[in-house]
Design a protein around this motif. Structure first.
Motif, PDB file in Angstrom:
ATOM      1  N   MET A   1       0.849  -1.197   0.000  1.00  0.00           N
ATOM      2  CA  MET A   1       0.000   0.000   0.000  1.00  0.00           C
ATOM      3  C   MET A   1       0.885   1.247   0.000  1.00  0.00           C
ATOM      4  O   MET A   1       1.937   1.270   0.634  1.00  0.00           O
ATOM      5  CB  MET A   1      -0.923  -0.004   1.221  1.00  0.00           C
ATOM      6  N   LYS A   2       0.453   2.279  -0.723  1.00  0.00           N
ATOM      7  CA  LYS A   2       1.222   3.519  -0.811  1.00  0.00           C
ATOM      8  C   LYS A   2       1.292   4.193   0.559  1.00  0.00           C
ATOM      9  O   LYS A   2       0.369   4.144   1.357  1.00  0.00           O
ATOM     10  CB  LYS A   2       0.560   4.462  -1.823  1.00  0.00           C
ATOM     11  N   ASN A   3       2.421   4.851   0.812  1.00  0.00           N
ATOM     12  CA  ASN A   3       2.603   5.603   2.043  1.00  0.00           C
ATOM     13  C   ASN A   3       1.575   6.738   2.109  1.00  0.00           C
ATOM     14  O   ASN A   3       1.513   7.577   1.209  1.00  0.00           O
ATOM     15  CB  ASN A   3       4.023   6.173   2.074  1.00  0.00           C
ATOM     16  N   PRO A   4       0.759   6.813   3.181  1.00  0.00           N
ATOM     17  CA  PRO A   4      -0.260   7.869   3.267  1.00  0.00           C
ATOM     18  C   PRO A   4       0.309   9.281   3.183  1.00  0.00           C
ATOM     19  O   PRO A   4      -0.370  10.202   2.720  1.00  0.00           O
ATOM     20  CB  PRO A   4      -0.918   7.613   4.628  1.00  0.00           C
ATOM     21  N   TRP A   5       1.574   9.450   3.629  1.00  0.00           N
ATOM     22  CA  TRP A   5       2.186  10.781   3.544  1.00  0.00           C
ATOM     23  C   TRP A   5       2.333  11.234   2.089  1.00  0.00           C
ATOM     24  O   TRP A   5       2.450  12.441   1.825  1.00  0.00           O
ATOM     25  CB  TRP A   5       3.553  10.777   4.220  1.00  0.00           C
ATOM     26  N   SER A   6       2.318  10.307   1.164  1.00  0.00           N
ATOM     27  CA  SER A   6       2.498  10.668  -0.247  1.00  0.00           C
ATOM     28  C   SER A   6       1.220  11.211  -0.880  1.00  0.00           C
ATOM     29  O   SER A   6       1.282  11.854  -1.928  1.00  0.00           O
ATOM     30  CB  SER A   6       2.990   9.455  -1.051  1.00  0.00           C
ATOM     31  N   TRP A   7       0.062  10.965  -0.233  1.00  0.00           N
ATOM     32  CA  TRP A   7      -1.179  11.416  -0.885  1.00  0.00           C
ATOM     33  C   TRP A   7      -2.187  12.120   0.019  1.00  0.00           C
ATOM     34  O   TRP A   7      -2.947  12.976  -0.459  1.00  0.00           O
ATOM     35  CB  TRP A   7      -1.869  10.245  -1.584  1.00  0.00           C
ATOM     36  N   VAL A   8      -2.192  11.848   1.320  1.00  0.00           N
ATOM     37  CA  VAL A   8      -3.188  12.503   2.185  1.00  0.00           C
ATOM     38  C   VAL A   8      -2.985  14.021   2.235  1.00  0.00           C
ATOM     39  O   VAL A   8      -3.941  14.786   2.022  1.00  0.00           O
ATOM     40  CB  VAL A   8      -3.175  11.889   3.608  1.00  0.00           C
ATOM     41  N   PRO A   9      -1.750  14.533   2.487  1.00  0.00           N
ATOM     42  CA  PRO A   9      -1.586  15.994   2.527  1.00  0.00           C
ATOM     43  C   PRO A   9      -1.961  16.681   1.212  1.00  0.00           C
ATOM     44  O   PRO A   9      -2.662  17.695   1.214  1.00  0.00           O
ATOM     45  CB  PRO A   9      -0.088  16.166   2.848  1.00  0.00           C
ATOM     46  N   THR A  10      -1.499  16.126   0.088  1.00  0.00           N
ATOM     47  CA  THR A  10      -1.784  16.777  -1.200  1.00  0.00           C
ATOM     48  C   THR A  10      -3.254  16.661  -1.580  1.00  0.00           C
ATOM     49  O   THR A  10      -3.819  17.555  -2.218  1.00  0.00           O
ATOM     50  CB  THR A  10      -0.922  16.165  -2.315  1.00  0.00           C
ATOM     51  N   LEU A  11      -3.911  15.565  -1.175  1.00  0.00           N
ATOM     52  CA  LEU A  11      -5.333  15.396  -1.495  1.00  0.00           C
ATOM     53  C   LEU A  11      -6.170  16.478  -0.817  1.00  0.00           C
ATOM     54  O   LEU A  11      -7.056  17.078  -1.437  1.00  0.00           O
ATOM     55  CB  LEU A  11      -5.805  14.012  -1.062  1.00  0.00           C
ATOM     56  N   TYR A  12      -5.880  16.760   0.450  1.00  0.00           N
ATOM     57  CA  TYR A  12      -6.679  17.750   1.178  1.00  0.00           C
ATOM     58  C   TYR A  12      -6.240  19.179   0.869  1.00  0.00           C
ATOM     59  O   TYR A  12      -7.038  20.115   1.002  1.00  0.00           O
ATOM     60  CB  TYR A  12      -6.684  17.428   2.678  1.00  0.00           C
ATOM     61  N   PHE A  13      -5.016  19.346   0.427  1.00  0.00           N
ATOM     62  CA  PHE A  13      -4.617  20.645  -0.120  1.00  0.00           C
ATOM     63  C   PHE A  13      -5.405  20.909  -1.404  1.00  0.00           C
ATOM     64  O   PHE A  13      -5.935  22.005  -1.609  1.00  0.00           O
ATOM     65  CB  PHE A  13      -3.110  20.647  -0.403  1.00  0.00           C
ATOM     66  N   ALA A  14      -5.525  19.880  -2.241  1.00  0.00           N
ATOM     67  CA  ALA A  14      -6.289  20.005  -3.492  1.00  0.00           C
ATOM     68  C   ALA A  14      -7.774  20.214  -3.213  1.00  0.00           C
ATOM     69  O   ALA A  14      -8.475  20.839  -4.014  1.00  0.00           O
ATOM     70  CB  ALA A  14      -6.088  18.760  -4.354  1.00  0.00           C
ATOM     71  N   GLU A  15      -8.263  19.696  -2.096  1.00  0.00           N
ATOM     72  CA  GLU A  15      -9.672  19.893  -1.754  1.00  0.00           C
ATOM     73  C   GLU A  15      -9.952  21.343  -1.360  1.00  0.00           C
ATOM     74  O   GLU A  15     -11.017  21.885  -1.646  1.00  0.00           O
ATOM     75  CB  GLU A  15     -10.065  18.958  -0.605  1.00  0.00           C
ATOM     76  N   GLY A  16      -8.984  21.979  -0.707  1.00  0.00           N
ATOM     77  CA  GLY A  16      -9.202  23.328  -0.208  1.00  0.00           C
ATOM     78  C   GLY A  16      -9.076  24.424  -1.251  1.00  0.00           C
ATOM     79  O   GLY A  16      -9.771  25.446  -1.185  1.00  0.00           O
ATOM     80  N   ILE A  17      -8.199  24.245  -2.242  1.00  0.00           N
ATOM     81  CA  ILE A  17      -7.907  25.315  -3.204  1.00  0.00           C
ATOM     82  C   ILE A  17      -9.140  25.770  -4.008  1.00  0.00           C
ATOM     83  O   ILE A  17      -9.416  26.969  -4.077  1.00  0.00           O
ATOM     84  CB  ILE A  17      -6.756  24.899  -4.151  1.00  0.00           C
ATOM     85  N   PRO A  18      -9.897  24.863  -4.646  1.00  0.00           N
ATOM     86  CA  PRO A  18     -11.055  25.351  -5.403  1.00  0.00           C
ATOM     87  C   PRO A  18     -12.112  25.994  -4.521  1.00  0.00           C
ATOM     88  O   PRO A  18     -12.785  26.949  -4.942  1.00  0.00           O
ATOM     89  CB  PRO A  18     -11.595  24.088  -6.100  1.00  0.00           C
ATOM     90  N   TYR A  19     -12.264  25.505  -3.283  1.00  0.00           N
ATOM     91  CA  TYR A  19     -13.254  26.108  -2.383  1.00  0.00           C
ATOM     92  C   TYR A  19     -12.884  27.555  -2.066  1.00  0.00           C
ATOM     93  O   TYR A  19     -13.729  28.454  -2.142  1.00  0.00           O
ATOM     94  CB  TYR A  19     -13.362  25.289  -1.095  1.00  0.00           C
ATOM     95  N   VAL A  20     -11.616  27.783  -1.729  1.00  0.00           N
ATOM     96  CA  VAL A  20     -11.200  29.142  -1.397  1.00  0.00           C
ATOM     97  C   VAL A  20     -11.215  30.037  -2.645  1.00  0.00           C
ATOM     98  O   VAL A  20     -11.481  31.237  -2.554  1.00  0.00           O
ATOM     99  CB  VAL A  20      -9.810  29.140  -0.717  1.00  0.00           C
ATOM    100  N   ALA A  21     -10.979  29.446  -3.816  1.00  0.00           N
ATOM    101  CA  ALA A  21     -11.049  30.228  -5.053  1.00  0.00           C
ATOM    102  C   ALA A  21     -12.465  30.717  -5.313  1.00  0.00           C
ATOM    103  O   ALA A  21     -12.692  31.882  -5.671  1.00  0.00           O
ATOM    104  CB  ALA A  21     -10.561  29.382  -6.239  1.00  0.00           C
ATOM    105  N   VAL A  22     -13.440  29.829  -5.108  1.00  0.00           N
ATOM    106  CA  VAL A  22     -14.843  30.167  -5.363  1.00  0.00           C
ATOM    107  C   VAL A  22     -15.372  31.140  -4.315  1.00  0.00           C
ATOM    108  O   VAL A  22     -16.113  32.068  -4.627  1.00  0.00           O
ATOM    109  CB  VAL A  22     -15.694  28.868  -5.397  1.00  0.00           C
TER     110      VAL A  22
END
Length: 423
Positions: A1-22
């Motif tokens: 299984m992939k290391n969670p550090w490789s995707w959890v931080p970037t996934l939730y960073f990606a979740e926040g950007i469009p919300y703050v843009a809108v």
């Protein structure tokens, strides 16, 4: 299984950007492009709608594809929407074009939220879910700081470089965000794990989903405190619903219009950095004290915290300070109070959702949460233009009484929220 550090931080960073843009960057963009406050708050408040109706389509996501597929597809679509905004800003149809792509971004972002939160539980073990819950919140907050702070500052610096060519500067910024989001899409297409549980639901049809939804609605509105609960969900944040968008416009509006006249760089630091830090610290403290003593004990201090600090905007509107230190202190104080007081709101949503259909009921509660910001925002700008900033902020303080009234209607178990000894 992939290391969670490789995707959890970037996934939730990606979740926040469009919300703050809108929700935030669009305000600054439209203000600098010349829209009135009434137009800005009306148009951008409608962008809450995807989060209001999210519970209606969230059950259907699992019918077609995997959550992983939805995540990567929505990230590609969000990247395309950022590109669309960038392309249409310098055109003659900039308002219609940017609003169209902001709508696409909002719906894609809401769908991404559903998929990411579901995937988080599938892609991690139970232990890792607990460990990374703070990490994901932290990186979502980083997205808030990056969006409201760094990106708005970059837009201001681009305007200096390109001799105040506002449309061109914002267009370049959105092209840059487009590239960043496409990079996130490529990264997540490669790094996201493929858990066996992440598969389309079998034996479930649109008819069964519809039947479940009707049952969810029925039980939601049959709860013991339904009227008091819904009034609280809709009206607890009434002052903030009025203040949220107008406060940002006040900070950047020209002095002769009653605003503080901050540059994009100054706004990015004051609201997007200092303000978000205050909000985060207030939320952390609220969670700590509520987990120790329970929601009931801290309800009224939190009610006071989410309302009374709004007085700083009355002070700022009358005194009109020019030094950034005073402005920063005021915004930090107000946002810290909001973060602390908002804890009571989020805990009550969990409290109200207890029992059968817990997850579905919580989704409906979050729809009311989005609606509580959408409705006052629709007319906040028009009200401000009618009475001016000073009187508007006094009206906001008067509406704080609504928060106190709705909180007084609640009946909360004194033990709810306390850390149990057996834990």
């Amino acid at each position: 299984m992939k290391n969670p550090w490789s995707w959890v931080p970037t996934l939730y960073f990606a979740e926040g950007i469009p919300y703050v843009a809108v929700m935030t960057i669009a305000l600054i963009l439209y203000k600098q492009l010349g829209l009135s406050n009434a137009e800005i708050t009306f148009y951008t408040s409608w962008l809450y709608l995807p989060w209001v109706i999210k519970p209606l389509w969230s059950p259907f996501i699992d019918l077609i594809k995997t959550k992983r597929w939805w995540i990567t597809s929505m990230q590609l679509l969000i990247g395309a929407a950022f590109g669309g905004v960038a392309f249409t800003i310098p055109t003659s149809f900039w308002l219609q074009g940017t609003l169209c792509f902001f709508w696409l971004m909002a719906f894609s972002s809401a769908t991404h939220d559903i998929s990411a939160d579901g995937f988080y539980m599938l892609g991690l073990s139970q232990h890792d879910q607990t460990w990374f819950v703070g990490i994901r919140s932290t990186f979502y907050r980083f997205a808030m700081i990056f969006g409201q702070g760094v990106l708005v500052m970059i837009a201001g610096n681009l305007q200096v470089i390109f001799r105040n060519n506002i449309a061109y500067s914002w267009s370049l910024l959105f092209y840059g965000i487009t590239g960043m989001f496409l990079a996130l899409w490529l990264w997540h297409s490669y790094v996201l794990p493929r858990p066996d549980e992440d598969a389309p639901r079998k034996g479930v049809t649109a008819n069964t989903i519809f039947s479940d939804f009707i049952a969810t609605l029925k039980t939601f509105f049959q709860k013991e405190q339904v009227l008091a609960g819904i009034l609280f969900m809709l009206l607890y944040r009434m002052p903030e619903g009025l203040l949220a968008k107008v406060s940002s416009l006040f900070l950047i509006d020209a002095a002769h219009k009653g605003g503080l006249g901050l540059s994009p760089q100054e706004y990015g630091f004051v609201q997007g950095t200092v303000g978000v830090i205050g909000l985060t610290l207030g939320g952390i403290l609220g969670g700590m004290v509520a987990s120790k003593d329970g929601l009931k004990k801290w309800l009224w201090p939190m009610v006071c915290a989410i309302t009374l600090p709004d007085i700083v905007y009355v002070y700022l509107a009358y005194v009109m300070p020019s030094d950034l230190l005073t402005i920063n202190v005021c915004i930090f104080f107000e946002q810290f109070g909001y973060g602390f007081g908002f804890t009571a709101y989020m805990l009550y949503l969990i409290y109200y959702s207890q029992g059968a259909y817990k997850t579905s009921h919580y989704a409906l509660c979050t729809a009311f949460m989005a609606l509580s910001m959408m409705i006052p925002g629709l007319f906040a700008g028009a009200l401000q233009e009618m009475v001016g900033y000073r009187t508007f902020f006094i009206i906001v303080m008067a509406f704080c009484s609504v928060t106190f009234i709705t909180a007084s209607l609640l009946k909360i178990d004194p033990e709810f929220g306390k850390k149990q000894k057996e834990e």
